[in-house]
Design a protein around this motif. Structure first.
Motif, PDB file in Angstrom:
ATOM      1  N   ALA A  98     -36.658  12.299  12.859  1.00  0.00           N
ATOM      2  CA  ALA A  98     -35.625  12.204  13.893  1.00  0.00           C
ATOM      3  C   ALA A  98     -35.126  13.581  14.297  1.00  0.00           C
ATOM      4  O   ALA A  98     -34.891  13.855  15.479  1.00  0.00           O
ATOM      5  CB  ALA A  98     -34.472  11.342  13.388  1.00  0.00           C
ATOM      6  N   GLU A  99     -34.982  14.472  13.304  1.00  0.00           N
ATOM      7  CA  GLU A  99     -34.534  15.826  13.585  1.00  0.00           C
ATOM      8  C   GLU A  99     -35.581  16.570  14.425  1.00  0.00           C
ATOM      9  O   GLU A  99     -35.237  17.298  15.368  1.00  0.00           O
ATOM     10  CB  GLU A  99     -34.273  16.571  12.286  1.00  0.00           C
ATOM     11  N   ALA A 100     -36.853  16.381  14.066  1.00  0.00           N
ATOM     12  CA  ALA A 100     -37.920  17.022  14.833  1.00  0.00           C
ATOM     13  C   ALA A 100     -37.954  16.496  16.263  1.00  0.00           C
ATOM     14  O   ALA A 100     -38.142  17.269  17.221  1.00  0.00           O
ATOM     15  CB  ALA A 100     -39.261  16.782  14.152  1.00  0.00           C
ATOM     16  N   LYS A 101     -37.743  15.197  16.405  1.00  0.00           N
ATOM     17  CA  LYS A 101     -37.722  14.605  17.743  1.00  0.00           C
ATOM     18  C   LYS A 101     -36.557  15.148  18.560  1.00  0.00           C
ATOM     19  O   LYS A 101     -36.703  15.465  19.747  1.00  0.00           O
ATOM     20  CB  LYS A 101     -37.632  13.084  17.619  1.00  0.00           C
ATOM     21  N   ARG A 102     -35.380  15.270  17.877  1.00  0.00           N
ATOM     22  CA  ARG A 102     -34.216  15.805  18.569  1.00  0.00           C
ATOM     23  C   ARG A 102     -34.442  17.257  18.982  1.00  0.00           C
ATOM     24  O   ARG A 102     -34.132  17.664  20.114  1.00  0.00           O
ATOM     25  CB  ARG A 102     -32.990  15.717  17.662  1.00  0.00           C
ATOM     26  N   ALA A 103     -35.022  18.051  18.071  1.00  0.00           N
ATOM     27  CA  ALA A 103     -35.290  19.458  18.381  1.00  0.00           C
ATOM     28  C   ALA A 103     -36.295  19.579  19.522  1.00  0.00           C
ATOM     29  O   ALA A 103     -36.156  20.437  20.402  1.00  0.00           O
ATOM     30  CB  ALA A 103     -35.810  20.179  17.144  1.00  0.00           C
ATOM     31  N   ALA A 104     -37.310  18.700  19.502  1.00  0.00           N
ATOM     32  CA  ALA A 104     -38.306  18.729  20.577  1.00  0.00           C
ATOM     33  C   ALA A 104     -37.668  18.368  21.916  1.00  0.00           C
ATOM     34  O   ALA A 104     -37.974  18.970  22.950  1.00  0.00           O
ATOM     35  CB  ALA A 104     -39.448  17.773  20.257  1.00  0.00           C
ATOM     36  N   ALA A 105     -36.757  17.400  21.873  1.00  0.00           N
ATOM     37  CA  ALA A 105     -36.082  17.001  23.112  1.00  0.00           C
ATOM     38  C   ALA A 105     -35.208  18.137  23.637  1.00  0.00           C
ATOM     39  O   ALA A 105     -35.170  18.405  24.843  1.00  0.00           O
ATOM     40  CB  ALA A 105     -35.247  15.755  22.860  1.00  0.00           C
ATOM     41  N   GLU A 106     -34.503  18.825  22.719  1.00  0.00           N
ATOM     42  CA  GLU A 106     -33.676  19.947  23.140  1.00  0.00           C
ATOM     43  C   GLU A 106     -34.524  21.077  23.696  1.00  0.00           C
ATOM     44  O   GLU A 106     -34.158  21.715  24.691  1.00  0.00           O
ATOM     45  CB  GLU A 106     -32.836  20.436  21.960  1.00  0.00           C
ATOM     46  N   ALA A 107     -35.670  21.327  23.027  1.00  0.00           N
ATOM     47  CA  ALA A 107     -36.562  22.381  23.507  1.00  0.00           C
ATOM     48  C   ALA A 107     -37.115  22.038  24.882  1.00  0.00           C
ATOM     49  O   ALA A 107     -37.228  22.900  25.765  1.00  0.00           O
ATOM     50  CB  ALA A 107     -37.691  22.605  22.516  1.00  0.00           C
ATOM     51  N   ALA A 108     -37.468  20.741  25.056  1.00  0.00           N
ATOM     52  CA  ALA A 108     -37.997  20.310  26.350  1.00  0.00           C
ATOM     53  C   ALA A 108     -36.940  20.447  27.437  1.00  0.00           C
ATOM     54  O   ALA A 108     -37.236  20.876  28.561  1.00  0.00           O
ATOM     55  CB  ALA A 108     -38.481  18.863  26.258  1.00  0.00           C
ATOM     56  N   LYS A 109     -35.702  20.105  27.086  1.00  0.00           N
ATOM     57  CA  LYS A 109     -34.618  20.235  28.066  1.00  0.00           C
ATOM     58  C   LYS A 109     -34.374  21.708  28.399  1.00  0.00           C
ATOM     59  O   LYS A 109     -34.182  22.075  29.573  1.00  0.00           O
ATOM     60  CB  LYS A 109     -33.333  19.608  27.521  1.00  0.00           C
ATOM     61  N   ALA A 110     -34.391  22.554  27.344  1.00  0.00           N
ATOM     62  CA  ALA A 110     -34.186  23.984  27.586  1.00  0.00           C
ATOM     63  C   ALA A 110     -35.297  24.550  28.453  1.00  0.00           C
ATOM     64  O   ALA A 110     -35.066  25.372  29.346  1.00  0.00           O
ATOM     65  CB  ALA A 110     -34.129  24.728  26.250  1.00  0.00           C
ATOM     66  N   GLU A 111     -36.528  24.097  28.194  1.00  0.00           N
ATOM     67  CA  GLU A 111     -37.668  24.564  28.993  1.00  0.00           C
ATOM     68  C   GLU A 111     -37.539  24.088  30.434  1.00  0.00           C
ATOM     69  O   GLU A 111     -37.815  24.833  31.382  1.00  0.00           O
ATOM     70  CB  GLU A 111     -38.971  24.058  28.381  1.00  0.00           C
ATOM     71  N   ALA A 112     -37.111  22.835  30.596  1.00  0.00           N
ATOM     72  CA  ALA A 112     -36.925  22.308  31.957  1.00  0.00           C
ATOM     73  C   ALA A 112     -35.834  23.085  32.689  1.00  0.00           C
ATOM     74  O   ALA A 112     -35.979  23.412  33.874  1.00  0.00           O
ATOM     75  CB  ALA A 112     -36.574  20.823  31.892  1.00  0.00           C
ATOM     76  N   ASP A 113     -34.740  23.388  31.967  1.00  0.00           N
ATOM     77  CA  ASP A 113     -33.667  24.172  32.577  1.00  0.00           C
ATOM     78  C   ASP A 113     -34.160  25.564  32.933  1.00  0.00           C
ATOM     79  O   ASP A 113     -33.831  26.107  33.995  1.00  0.00           O
ATOM     80  CB  ASP A 113     -32.478  24.271  31.620  1.00  0.00           C
ATOM     81  N   ARG A 114     -34.945  26.159  32.031  1.00  0.00           N
ATOM     82  CA  ARG A 114     -35.462  27.508  32.274  1.00  0.00           C
ATOM     83  C   ARG A 114     -36.400  27.509  33.475  1.00  0.00           C
ATOM     84  O   ARG A 114     -36.363  28.411  34.312  1.00  0.00           O
ATOM     85  CB  ARG A 114     -36.194  28.025  31.033  1.00  0.00           C
TER      86      ARG A 114
END
Length: 457
Positions: A98-114
């Motif tokens: 779950a933590e890995a999934k959450r981190a991946a989602a945050e990374a994906a969101k950060a990448e999308a924002d970037r």
């Protein structure tokens, strides 16, 4: 271990006795299920043995879990125990997943924002700002116009780091196929410079830090061949130059040359100077005692404009002296009207109203108007500059002196670090010879009768 059938009411009344850290209320229906009470909380727990070891798993707070769901979870955990699995390990794995999934989602969101923020358009804007901070406002303005006209919205809105060589090539090809060969070449050059700046920014402290965030690791423009600039070879003959000067002097008109015509004349008499540099000259840049005009050359990769001194010959010096007097007189009149003291600092030599310097396009348009009036093969201000250097060479002026006079080709280790000679005498001698040559051209013969004068725009 006393057991009783758990009910919501019994769970509510169950508390941890004073003097103890925790107490358990075991369920009769699901034997491995209990309620654990501490001083501040109550939760469902599961307890069993695996390989002779006691396994205890916290199911959850009694306020978050109802009794039926807790019993179902206890039975599931018992099944895992029966199969030889440790539920705690599985819980840790689920938490880690779950933590890995959450981190991946945050990374994906950060990448999308970037990606949404660091687009090709944003990269171009950041590069243009860097040019402006380096004092290259004219280059920045030219690049901004090219980017605006020739980069389509879809490509401009793409993340800069995902732009491909094929997409850049398509932009350049479209401009070139429209017959704008030079614009295509310049567009490619500016895009390459923008990507290169962002690529080097993490390692080059001289580049702005805001370019680092674009994450550029390669330059997609590298794969696109440079477009060679077509070398100009147009030079004016003595007769054409005579007609050109005649138009600018407004021969036959009592009012004499307009300010824009004076700019063209001074560029010619001062040895073919670049118009953009000449128009930036101010009153304080002219030393009347030595008849020296100071210009600033910011072309090329210079981080600071290079001081370019022109020891003018008499006719050009007289033109500049008249411009100085004109600017001072206008400022004096304006100050009197506004009820303030005159401010002579920073007055432009070429300014209609004294507020801003004359636009180089105004001068280029006037040169085109004169060219059309003369007729024959078209020419522009660059051709005038080329004509001057060609005629200076014909007068025996050395290549080094011509380079110093026209402020070009002055680079390399020798020029940058060792050759500190000012070439003042050589430049003055060249300009005196050049004015004599222009006088001879003007006096060689009468102006052709078929040349008509243009009124200033």
């Amino acid at each position: 271990m006393q057991r009783e059938r758990l009910t919501p009411e019994r769970i509510r009344r169950f508390t941890c006795p004073e003097g103890t850290k925790q107490a358990f209320l075991w369920d009769e229906t699901a034997p491995r299920l209990a309620v654990r009470a501490t001083a501040g909380a109550k939760s469902f727990v599961f307890e069993a043995k695996l390989d002779r070891r006691t396994i205890r798993v916290t199911i959850g707070d009694v306020r978050a879990w109802n009794l039926d769901d807790a019993r179902t979870e206890a039975r599931r955990l018992q099944t895992e125990i029966d199969q030889g699995n440790d539920p705690r390990e599985q819980k840790r794995e689920r938490i880690a997943a779950a933590e890995a999934k959450r981190a991946a989602a945050e990374a994906a969101k950060a990448e999308a924002d970037r990606q949404a923020r660091y687009t090709l358009r944003a990269l171009c804007d950041a590069y243009l700002s860097a040019l402006e901070r380096a004092g290259k406002g004219k280059s920045a303005a030219g690049a901004r116009s090219l980017f605006k006209c020739h980069i389509d919205q879809d490509t401009a809105n793409k993340p800069a780091r995902t732009v491909t060589a094929h997409e850049v090539a398509a932009l350049v090809r479209k401009v070139r196929e429209a017959g704008k060969e030079r614009a295509a070449g310049v567009l490619r050059s500016y895009l390459s410079a923008a990507f290169n700046a962002a690529k080097r920014a993490p390692f080059d402290s001289a580049l702005p830090a805001d370019l680092i965030a674009f994450g550029i690791e390669h330059n997609p423009v590298d794969a696109i061949p440079a477009i060679a600039v077509q070398r100009g070879d147009r030079t004016l003959s003595a007769g054409e130059l005579r007609a050109y000067i005649g138009h600018l002097l407004r021969i036959g008109h009592e009012t004499g040359p307009e300010l824009v015509d004076v700019a063209l004349l001074l560029a010619l008499y001062a040895g073919g100077q670049r118009m953009a540099q000449l128009l930036r000259a101010k009153v304080g840049d002219f030393d009347q005692d030595t008849a020296t005009l100071r210009l600033w050359d910011g072309k090329g990769k210079r981080t600071q404009p290079r001081e370019h001194l022109l020891p003018l010959a008499p006719h050009a010096a007289g033109m500049v002296a008249a411009l100085v007097e004109r600017a001072k007189a206008r400022e004096t009149d304006r100050a009197k009207q506004e009820g303030r003291a005159p401010d002579m600092a920073g007055l432009w030599l070429f300014s209609t109203h004294g507020r801003v310097a004359m636009n180089p396009e105004t001068v280029s348009n006037r040169a085109a108007e004169v060219c059309a009036g003369i007729g024959g093969e078209p020419f522009n201000v660059r051709d005038i500059r080329r004509t001057v250097e060609t005629m200076l060479a014909g007068l025996g002026i050395s290549k080094d002196t011509r380079a110093q006079l026209l402020s070009h080709g002055i680079s390399g280790v020798q020029a940058a670090h060792y050759d500190r000679h000012a070439y003042t005498d050589e430049k003055r001698a060249a300009l005196v010879a050049w004015e004599a040559r222009l006088a001879a051209i003007r006096q060689a013969e009468k102006q052709p009768a078929n040349v008509r004068h243009l009124r200033a725009a």
